[in-house]
Motif scaffolding. Sequence first.
Motif, PDB file in Angstrom:
ATOM      1  N   GLU A  10       0.828  -1.213   0.000  1.00 29.90           N
ATOM      2  CA  GLU A  10       0.000   0.000   0.000  1.00 29.90           C
ATOM      3  C   GLU A  10       0.857   1.255   0.000  1.00 29.90           C
ATOM      4  O   GLU A  10       0.575   2.219  -0.715  1.00 29.90           O
ATOM      5  CB  GLU A  10      -0.910  -0.016   1.221  1.00 29.90           C
ATOM      6  N   SER A  11       1.916   1.265   0.791  1.00 28.01           N
ATOM      7  CA  SER A  11       2.766   2.446   0.892  1.00 28.01           C
ATOM      8  C   SER A  11       3.478   2.730  -0.416  1.00 28.01           C
ATOM      9  O   SER A  11       3.517   3.872  -0.889  1.00 28.01           O
ATOM     10  CB  SER A  11       3.779   2.250   2.028  1.00 28.01           C
ATOM     11  N   SER A  13       2.593   1.789  -3.408  1.00 33.00           N
ATOM     12  CA  SER A  13       1.600   2.168  -4.412  1.00 33.00           C
ATOM     13  C   SER A  13       1.179   3.627  -4.247  1.00 33.00           C
ATOM     14  O   SER A  13       1.095   4.377  -5.220  1.00 33.00           O
ATOM     15  CB  SER A  13       0.387   1.256  -4.303  1.00 33.00           C
ATOM     16  N   ARG A  14       0.918   4.018  -3.008  1.00 28.95           N
ATOM     17  CA  ARG A  14       0.442   5.382  -2.747  1.00 28.95           C
ATOM     18  C   ARG A  14       1.516   6.422  -3.008  1.00 28.95           C
ATOM     19  O   ARG A  14       1.232   7.513  -3.527  1.00 28.95           O
ATOM     20  CB  ARG A  14      -0.061   5.476  -1.305  1.00 28.95           C
ATOM     21  N   THR A  57       1.891   1.118 -10.373  1.00 24.97           N
ATOM     22  CA  THR A  57       1.240  -0.164 -10.144  1.00 24.97           C
ATOM     23  C   THR A  57       0.823  -0.827 -11.456  1.00 24.97           C
ATOM     24  O   THR A  57       0.424  -0.153 -12.411  1.00 24.97           O
ATOM     25  CB  THR A  57      -0.014   0.009  -9.265  1.00 24.97           C
ATOM     26  N   GLN A  62      -3.350  -3.261  -8.814  1.00 27.29           N
ATOM     27  CA  GLN A  62      -4.575  -2.495  -8.652  1.00 27.29           C
ATOM     28  C   GLN A  62      -5.737  -3.386  -8.233  1.00 27.29           C
ATOM     29  O   GLN A  62      -6.621  -2.962  -7.486  1.00 27.29           O
ATOM     30  CB  GLN A  62      -4.904  -1.763  -9.957  1.00 27.29           C
ATOM     31  N   LEU A  65      -4.935  -4.201  -4.352  1.00 28.69           N
ATOM     32  CA  LEU A  65      -4.948  -3.113  -3.374  1.00 28.69           C
ATOM     33  C   LEU A  65      -6.255  -2.981  -2.583  1.00 28.69           C
ATOM     34  O   LEU A  65      -6.215  -2.761  -1.371  1.00 28.69           O
ATOM     35  CB  LEU A  65      -4.605  -1.782  -4.061  1.00 28.69           C
ATOM     36  N   GLY A  69      -6.445  -2.986   1.483  1.00 23.71           N
ATOM     37  CA  GLY A  69      -7.088  -1.964   2.306  1.00 23.71           C
ATOM     38  C   GLY A  69      -8.109  -2.548   3.248  1.00 23.71           C
ATOM     39  O   GLY A  69      -8.194  -2.170   4.424  1.00 23.71           O
ATOM     40  N   LYS A 130     -12.316  13.246  -3.938  1.00 21.04           N
ATOM     41  CA  LYS A 130     -11.139  12.710  -3.243  1.00 21.04           C
ATOM     42  C   LYS A 130     -11.540  12.124  -1.888  1.00 21.04           C
ATOM     43  O   LYS A 130     -11.065  11.039  -1.497  1.00 21.04           O
ATOM     44  CB  LYS A 130     -10.124  13.828  -3.048  1.00 21.04           C
ATOM     45  N   ASP A 134     -11.180   8.273  -0.544  1.00 23.42           N
ATOM     46  CA  ASP A 134     -10.403   7.920   0.649  1.00 23.42           C
ATOM     47  C   ASP A 134     -11.227   7.137   1.661  1.00 23.42           C
ATOM     48  O   ASP A 134     -10.702   6.266   2.360  1.00 23.42           O
ATOM     49  CB  ASP A 134      -9.837   9.193   1.300  1.00 23.42           C
ATOM     50  N   ARG A 139      -8.867   4.868   3.887  1.00 29.43           N
ATOM     51  CA  ARG A 139      -7.851   5.822   4.353  1.00 29.43           C
ATOM     52  C   ARG A 139      -8.446   6.843   5.313  1.00 29.43           C
ATOM     53  O   ARG A 139      -7.729   7.487   6.066  1.00 29.43           O
ATOM     54  CB  ARG A 139      -7.192   6.515   3.150  1.00 29.43           C
TER      55      ARG A 139
END
Length: 295
Positions: A10-11, A13-14, A57, A62, A65, A69, A130, A134, A139
């Motif tokens: 995750e880190s 990718s982000r 990615t 994708q 992910l 999450g 956004k 999230d 997130r």
Amino acid sequence: MDISDLKVLESVSRLGSMNRAAQELHTVQSNVTARIRSLEEELGVELFLRHARGVSTTAAAQRLLPFAGRIMSLLAEAQAAARDDGTPSGSLVLGGLETTTALRLSPILSHFAKTYPAVRLVIATGTTHKLLDDVLGYRLEGAFVAGPVDHPDLHRETVFREELVLVTPPAIRTPDDLAHVPDLKTIVFQIGCSYRQRLESLLAERGIVTARPLEFGSLDTIVSCVAAGVGVTLLPKGVVAKARREGRIAIHELPSKQAQVDTLFVRRADAYVSSAMSAFLDIARSDPGKFAASG
């Protein structure tokens, strides 16, 4: 594959970088690279494309992910639920529109912090698009966004109702005057802002042609640009009340159908609602007018 592998995935990718992910995870880049390679070998697929600017990615990553999450969120929720004895504590990570944060949330946040000092409250701002992304991506635990919102994975409730107004330089007497402004510009937040979409529709209905929008990430900057005669915008009436009293801008009220917008609080429907979340929402719901800025 374990939870630590998913955190690394995750880190990277982000952040789009093995090095930046290593810094965030408080380790060295070689460890991050090794974990990703090991995960790729285990799954039998390539997860990242390496290039000079970092990594991006692949389609396989994708697809993976969202599961990462969900798994990390479930683990965090399980830990929070086990520790939650009904007294608000721990962390609470929420999001809000910048306009909502400025107009509505500031006094609520202050009241909540004084009432529940054991809660580590974090507020992120962004556009509706956004913030929804999230929340869906685990997130954020919840967010205040502009309605309407219709998504099967989200629980939503109306918390505030705003009156939007057309905001122009003082020289503009009526909205019809905008038709005679050459190279008229809209001053807006980035794509994904629902107020921006409403403004574009409002002007189009009046047959007003605008130039390419000017995008800013700050509410103060948008108001200052309108005051300087750069263009026009659409914002909640309370947000621009002070600038109007100072004579820096003019506001133009709109028909109810175009002016009224609900601010919703959204969270994942399958998420655990902590004592901290419940306490925060109780304060936000209690008396919106009590906490709202006057306008």
